[in-house]
Design an enzyme around this catalytic site. Sequence first.
Site, PDB file in Angstrom:
ATOM      1  N   CYS A   8       0.838  -1.205   0.000  1.00 46.14           N
ATOM      2  CA  CYS A   8       0.000   0.000   0.000  1.00 46.14           C
ATOM      3  C   CYS A   8       0.873   1.255   0.000  1.00 46.14           C
ATOM      4  CB  CYS A   8      -0.924   0.009   1.207  1.00 46.14           C
ATOM      5  SG  CYS A   8      -1.995   1.477   1.258  1.00 46.14           S
ATOM      6  N   LYS A  47       1.774  -9.369  -0.403  1.00 46.58           N
ATOM      7  CA  LYS A  47       1.758  -8.499  -1.579  1.00 46.58           C
ATOM      8  C   LYS A  47       2.741  -7.359  -1.357  1.00 46.58           C
ATOM      9  CE  LYS A  47      -0.988  -5.480  -4.522  1.00 46.58           C
ATOM     10  NZ  LYS A  47      -2.189  -4.633  -4.667  1.00 46.58           N
ATOM     11  N   ASN A 110       0.287  -7.992 -10.820  1.00 46.78           N
ATOM     12  CA  ASN A 110      -0.711  -6.952 -10.581  1.00 46.78           C
ATOM     13  C   ASN A 110      -0.215  -5.636 -11.167  1.00 46.78           C
ATOM     14  OD1 ASN A 110      -1.495  -4.773  -7.965  1.00 46.78           O
ATOM     15  ND2 ASN A 110      -3.091  -5.699  -9.202  1.00 46.78           N
ATOM     16  N   GLY A 111      -1.165  -4.832 -11.653  1.00 49.99           N
ATOM     17  CA  GLY A 111      -0.814  -3.512 -12.158  1.00 49.99           C
ATOM     18  C   GLY A 111      -1.325  -3.263 -13.556  1.00 49.99           C
ATOM     19  N   ASP A 112      -2.343  -2.395 -13.672  1.00 50.68           N
ATOM     20  CA  ASP A 112      -2.909  -1.981 -14.959  1.00 50.68           C
ATOM     21  C   ASP A 112      -3.592  -3.113 -15.719  1.00 50.68           C
ATOM     22  OD1 ASP A 112      -2.125   0.550 -14.412  1.00 50.68           O
ATOM     23  OD2 ASP A 112      -0.624   0.717 -15.992  1.00 50.68           O
ATOM     24  N   ARG A 135      -8.099  -1.933  -9.270  1.00 49.46           N
ATOM     25  CA  ARG A 135      -8.972  -0.831  -9.684  1.00 49.46           C
ATOM     26  C   ARG A 135      -9.794  -1.166 -10.923  1.00 49.46           C
ATOM     27  NH1 ARG A 135      -5.119   3.589 -10.940  1.00 49.46           N
ATOM     28  NH2 ARG A 135      -3.806   1.798 -11.450  1.00 49.46           N
TER      29      ARG A 135
END
Length: 235
Positions: A8, A47, A110-112, A135
């Site tokens: 985070c 994570k 993870n990511g986009d 997201r």
Amino acid sequence: IIDINMGCPANKVLKGCAGAALMGDLKLAETIIRTVRNAISIPLTVKFRLGLDNDRRNYLELGRICEANGVQAVAMHARTAREMFSGAADSSWHHLARLKESLSIPVIGNGDVREPDDALRLLAETGCDGVMVGRGATRNPWIFRQIAARLAGSGVSEPTLEDRRELVLSHFRLVAEREPSTFALHKLRKFTGWYTHGLPNGRHLRQAINQIPDVPSFLATVEAFFDGTAVEQAA
């Protein structure tokens, strides 16, 4: 399963030496991981990100710490903490491939991942064992079934208006049941913006709900919006 979030990037979390701040203190991170691992019998995952910034990319070291201390799987977001959610994470997916090559435990990328085909591309380019969607699921909660369909070689079906109505209203009613009115309204306004993105007249609904003072009126307005949209589509 218990997941330790060492990724985070929110400032209020970093100030408490939590989240991605733990990547700046790998001894403490290892102590936390080992303590949790020894205290539980269920699977443990961790994570994290690439590092605190581009000069302190230590994800390989943290990944090896996780593996050495009995973590069952790791997930990595392909940005640094300083980047937060800026830039394009897919330009750093090669770091996911490096992590996967360095560990024997499963690595989740993870990511986009905003579209179903993004998930397939991440898996193909990195060799990761799985994909984490964050997201991208807020505007499209159906992305998981769409990814599963693409992995099975099928086409992607878009949610119908009834799909949207059912999910939105069931979600909103659950929020209203569990949250005090003020907090519920804040959450409902936020999710309405995501869930109605791209719908006809969605902008008008998003404007209208800012003036609604209570949850029952809010739910009635959202339900009326879907009723009206269904009538327009049937005309």
